[in-house]
Design a protein around this motif. Structure first.
Motif, PDB file in Angstrom:
ATOM      1  N   ILE A 131       0.932  -1.344   0.249  1.00  0.00           N
ATOM      2  CA  ILE A 131      -0.088   0.168  -0.188  1.00  0.00           C
ATOM      3  C   ILE A 131       0.809   1.166  -0.233  1.00  0.00           C
ATOM      4  O   ILE A 131       1.994   1.759   0.941  1.00  0.00           O
ATOM      5  N   PRO A 132       0.888   2.159  -1.507  1.00  0.00           N
ATOM      6  CA  PRO A 132       1.505   3.171  -0.872  1.00  0.00           C
ATOM      7  C   PRO A 132       1.092   4.376  -0.425  1.00  0.00           C
ATOM      8  O   PRO A 132      -0.185   4.062  -0.334  1.00  0.00           O
ATOM      9  N   VAL A 133       1.493   5.419  -0.068  1.00  0.00           N
ATOM     10  CA  VAL A 133       0.579   6.209   1.286  1.00  0.00           C
ATOM     11  C   VAL A 133       1.406   7.471   0.830  1.00  0.00           C
ATOM     12  O   VAL A 133       2.815   7.653   1.726  1.00  0.00           O
ATOM     13  N   MET A 134       0.928   8.518   1.272  1.00  0.00           N
ATOM     14  CA  MET A 134       1.621  10.078   0.760  1.00  0.00           C
ATOM     15  C   MET A 134       1.271  10.637   2.707  1.00  0.00           C
ATOM     16  O   MET A 134       0.914  10.216   3.112  1.00  0.00           O
ATOM     17  N   SER A 135       2.216  11.680   2.257  1.00  0.00           N
ATOM     18  CA  SER A 135       2.379  12.418   4.242  1.00  0.00           C
ATOM     19  C   SER A 135       1.220  13.650   4.100  1.00  0.00           C
ATOM     20  O   SER A 135       0.554  13.297   2.630  1.00  0.00           O
ATOM     21  N   PRO A 136       0.336  13.222   5.646  1.00  0.00           N
ATOM     22  CA  PRO A 136       1.481  13.470   6.389  1.00  0.00           C
ATOM     23  C   PRO A 136       0.278  11.887   7.212  1.00  0.00           C
ATOM     24  O   PRO A 136      -0.172  12.016   6.183  1.00  0.00           O
ATOM     25  N   LEU A 137       1.485  11.608   7.466  1.00  0.00           N
ATOM     26  CA  LEU A 137       0.604   9.729   8.621  1.00  0.00           C
ATOM     27  C   LEU A 137       2.622   9.852   9.318  1.00  0.00           C
ATOM     28  O   LEU A 137       3.015   9.829   9.206  1.00  0.00           O
ATOM     29  N   ASP A 138       1.456   9.878  11.019  1.00  0.00           N
ATOM     30  CA  ASP A 138       2.555   9.165  11.747  1.00  0.00           C
ATOM     31  C   ASP A 138       2.823   7.440  11.233  1.00  0.00           C
ATOM     32  O   ASP A 138       2.531   6.934  11.129  1.00  0.00           O
ATOM     33  N   VAL A 139       4.366   7.383  11.616  1.00  0.00           N
ATOM     34  CA  VAL A 139       4.935   6.874  11.248  1.00  0.00           C
ATOM     35  C   VAL A 139       5.629   5.623  13.329  1.00  0.00           C
ATOM     36  O   VAL A 139       7.255   6.723  12.714  1.00  0.00           O
ATOM     37  N   GLN A 140       5.342   5.131  13.465  1.00  0.00           N
ATOM     38  CA  GLN A 140       6.243   4.707  14.186  1.00  0.00           C
ATOM     39  C   GLN A 140       7.361   4.021  14.512  1.00  0.00           C
ATOM     40  O   GLN A 140       7.336   2.792  14.764  1.00  0.00           O
ATOM     41  N   LEU A 141       8.734   4.640  14.040  1.00  0.00           N
ATOM     42  CA  LEU A 141       9.389   3.340  13.201  1.00  0.00           C
ATOM     43  C   LEU A 141       9.745   2.460  13.851  1.00  0.00           C
ATOM     44  O   LEU A 141      10.143   1.396  13.287  1.00  0.00           O
ATOM     45  N   ASN A 142      10.822   2.694  15.564  1.00  0.00           N
ATOM     46  CA  ASN A 142      10.799   1.789  16.259  1.00  0.00           C
ATOM     47  C   ASN A 142       9.841   1.353  16.772  1.00  0.00           C
ATOM     48  O   ASN A 142      10.683   0.496  17.447  1.00  0.00           O
ATOM     49  N   CYS A 143       8.736   0.860  16.917  1.00  0.00           N
ATOM     50  CA  CYS A 143       7.765   0.665  17.660  1.00  0.00           C
ATOM     51  C   CYS A 143       7.906   0.998  19.516  1.00  0.00           C
ATOM     52  O   CYS A 143       8.175   0.303  20.174  1.00  0.00           O
ATOM     53  N   ASP A 144       8.077   2.464  19.420  1.00  0.00           N
ATOM     54  CA  ASP A 144       8.975   2.879  20.489  1.00  0.00           C
ATOM     55  C   ASP A 144       8.270   4.160  21.126  1.00  0.00           C
ATOM     56  O   ASP A 144       7.097   4.504  20.258  1.00  0.00           O
ATOM     57  N   ASN A 145       8.460   4.497  21.745  1.00  0.00           N
ATOM     58  CA  ASN A 145       7.721   6.226  22.535  1.00  0.00           C
ATOM     59  C   ASN A 145       8.887   6.968  22.045  1.00  0.00           C
ATOM     60  O   ASN A 145       8.568   8.186  23.019  1.00  0.00           O
ATOM     61  N   ARG A 146       9.490   6.791  21.527  1.00  0.00           N
ATOM     62  CA  ARG A 146      10.989   7.704  20.950  1.00  0.00           C
ATOM     63  C   ARG A 146      10.801   8.518  19.817  1.00  0.00           C
ATOM     64  O   ARG A 146      11.687   9.491  19.628  1.00  0.00           O
ATOM     65  N   THR A 147      10.480   7.779  18.929  1.00  0.00           N
ATOM     66  CA  THR A 147      10.276   8.173  17.090  1.00  0.00           C
ATOM     67  C   THR A 147       9.141   8.750  16.449  1.00  0.00           C
ATOM     68  O   THR A 147       7.966   6.642  16.450  1.00  0.00           O
ATOM     69  N   ILE A 148       8.591   8.995  15.890  1.00  0.00           N
ATOM     70  CA  ILE A 148       7.143   8.897  14.749  1.00  0.00           C
ATOM     71  C   ILE A 148       7.461  10.383  13.505  1.00  0.00           C
ATOM     72  O   ILE A 148       7.877  11.348  14.290  1.00  0.00           O
ATOM     73  N   VAL A 149       7.823   9.428  12.771  1.00  0.00           N
ATOM     74  CA  VAL A 149       8.348  10.696  11.500  1.00  0.00           C
ATOM     75  C   VAL A 149       7.460  10.359  10.196  1.00  0.00           C
ATOM     76  O   VAL A 149       5.674   9.580  10.669  1.00  0.00           O
ATOM     77  N   GLN A 150       7.083  11.317   9.781  1.00  0.00           N
ATOM     78  CA  GLN A 150       6.426  11.908   8.416  1.00  0.00           C
ATOM     79  C   GLN A 150       7.194  11.659   7.245  1.00  0.00           C
ATOM     80  O   GLN A 150       6.962  12.945   6.808  1.00  0.00           O
ATOM     81  N   PRO A 151       7.118  10.321   6.918  1.00  0.00           N
ATOM     82  CA  PRO A 151       7.603  10.501   5.515  1.00  0.00           C
ATOM     83  C   PRO A 151       6.410  11.584   4.366  1.00  0.00           C
ATOM     84  O   PRO A 151       5.749  11.045   4.628  1.00  0.00           O
ATOM     85  N   ASP A 152       7.868  11.709   3.650  1.00  0.00           N
ATOM     86  CA  ASP A 152       6.148  12.096   2.084  1.00  0.00           C
ATOM     87  C   ASP A 152       6.217  10.990   1.460  1.00  0.00           C
ATOM     88  O   ASP A 152       4.995  11.686   1.102  1.00  0.00           O
ATOM     89  N   VAL A 153       6.349   9.810   1.150  1.00  0.00           N
ATOM     90  CA  VAL A 153       6.144   8.952   0.617  1.00  0.00           C
ATOM     91  C   VAL A 153       5.984   7.325   1.415  1.00  0.00           C
ATOM     92  O   VAL A 153       7.775   7.423   1.244  1.00  0.00           O
ATOM     93  N   ILE A 154       5.391   6.630   1.287  1.00  0.00           N
ATOM     94  CA  ILE A 154       5.989   5.205   1.969  1.00  0.00           C
ATOM     95  C   ILE A 154       4.900   4.332   1.385  1.00  0.00           C
ATOM     96  O   ILE A 154       4.039   4.744   0.480  1.00  0.00           O
ATOM     97  N   VAL A 155       5.939   3.478   0.732  1.00  0.00           N
ATOM     98  CA  VAL A 155       5.107   1.645   1.015  1.00  0.00           C
ATOM     99  C   VAL A 155       5.413   1.096   1.448  1.00  0.00           C
ATOM    100  O   VAL A 155       6.174   0.790   2.125  1.00  0.00           O
TER     101      VAL A 155
END
Length: 261
Positions: A131-155
């Motif tokens: 599934i391709p998705v455009m920002s803004p979308l919260d990505v809890q990258l490391n599955c922890d409580n210290r990092t949430i990023v919003q990449p421009d496009v993800i698959v």
């Protein structure tokens, strides 16, 4: 963040070597050698410690607002603080540091829209599960409580990582379009975070220089790097290079925008 960017940031912030050594915990002699251009390849731990002190301006700006709400210092923020930020503030949380995200340009948005549509069309034709998705979308990258990023496009190909409010885990493909306020973060901090988290492919698109850098993990080198221009077609590795993004076609579509201020 590269050594050159650290030196530039030191000059911009006006820090002395002594101040950086005190804030980072790195010995003064090491700071002088690294930021004086003598040591060209410092240890990863040294670069990480210096990078946290020499944060880009967007990290400093958003922290002033967040501090009023959480009374914390950069490096101490959590996902709870992130979700308590006012709605008008768009930010990313990386290793407990909050980074401001400025409004994107028209060119930036056209690029991510064109890429997203091509990725989406490919997946639909193949009846794929990714599934391709455009920002803004919260990505809890490391599955922890210290990092949430919003990449421009993800698959994302593992649907088990998808939650209502965002993605819990690493995407398969991440695409970031550089802007003046994010280029240091995208090329340094986020590159390292994406590779460490297990992102299979990371594109950095520079609209000003009209080139694309593609990073893929490598056991031998950490990551392999391929360079492309806006005159070329870029294959998508996670789709076995069957899907190709034609940047010449995209640039011809939006070339007139480069003449506008």
């Amino acid at each position: 963040m590269t050594i050159e960017e650290m030196i530039e940031q030191k000059n911009e912030l006006g820090y002395s070597y002594e101040q950086i050594a005190e804030l980072s915990g790195v010995p003064l002699s090491t700071v002088q050698k690294v930021l004086g251009g003598i040591t060209k390849a410092p240890r990863y731990e040294t670069k990480l410690a210096l990078g946290k002190v020499l944060q880009p301006k967007e990290a400093l700006r958003v922290s002033e607002t967040a501090h009023a709400y959480g009374a914390k210092r950069q490096g101490e923020y959590t996902t709870e603080d992130y979700y308590e930020l006012p709605d008008e503030i768009r930010a990313e949380l990386i290793d407990g540091v909050l980074y401001d995200m400025a409004a994107p340009t028209f060119v930036h948005q056209v690029i991510i829209g064109q890429i997203y549509s091509r990725l989406s069309n490919y997946v639909m034709k193949k009846a794929g599960k990714c599934i391709p998705v455009m920002s803004p979308l919260d990505v809890q990258l490391n599955c922890d409580n210290r990092t949430i990023v919003q990449p421009d496009v993800i698959v994302i190909c593992d649907r088990g990582k998808i939650l209502k409010r965002g993605l819990y885990g690493a995407p398969d493909l991440v695409i970031e379009v550089l802007s003046p306020s994010t280029k240091q973060k995208d090329r340094g901090i986020k590159l390292n975070k994406y590779m460490e988290a297990g992102v299979r492919e990371y594109w950095i698109i520079d609209p000003d220089k009209k080139h694309i850098t593609v990073y893929t993990p490598s056991e031998e080198w950490g990551c392999e790097i391929e360079m492309y221009t806006f005159e070329m077609k870029v294959p998508v590795a996670i789709f076995d290079n069957e899907c190709v993004i034609d940047f010449k076609e995209i640039y011809e579509y939006m070339e007139f925008m480069y003449e506008r201020t």
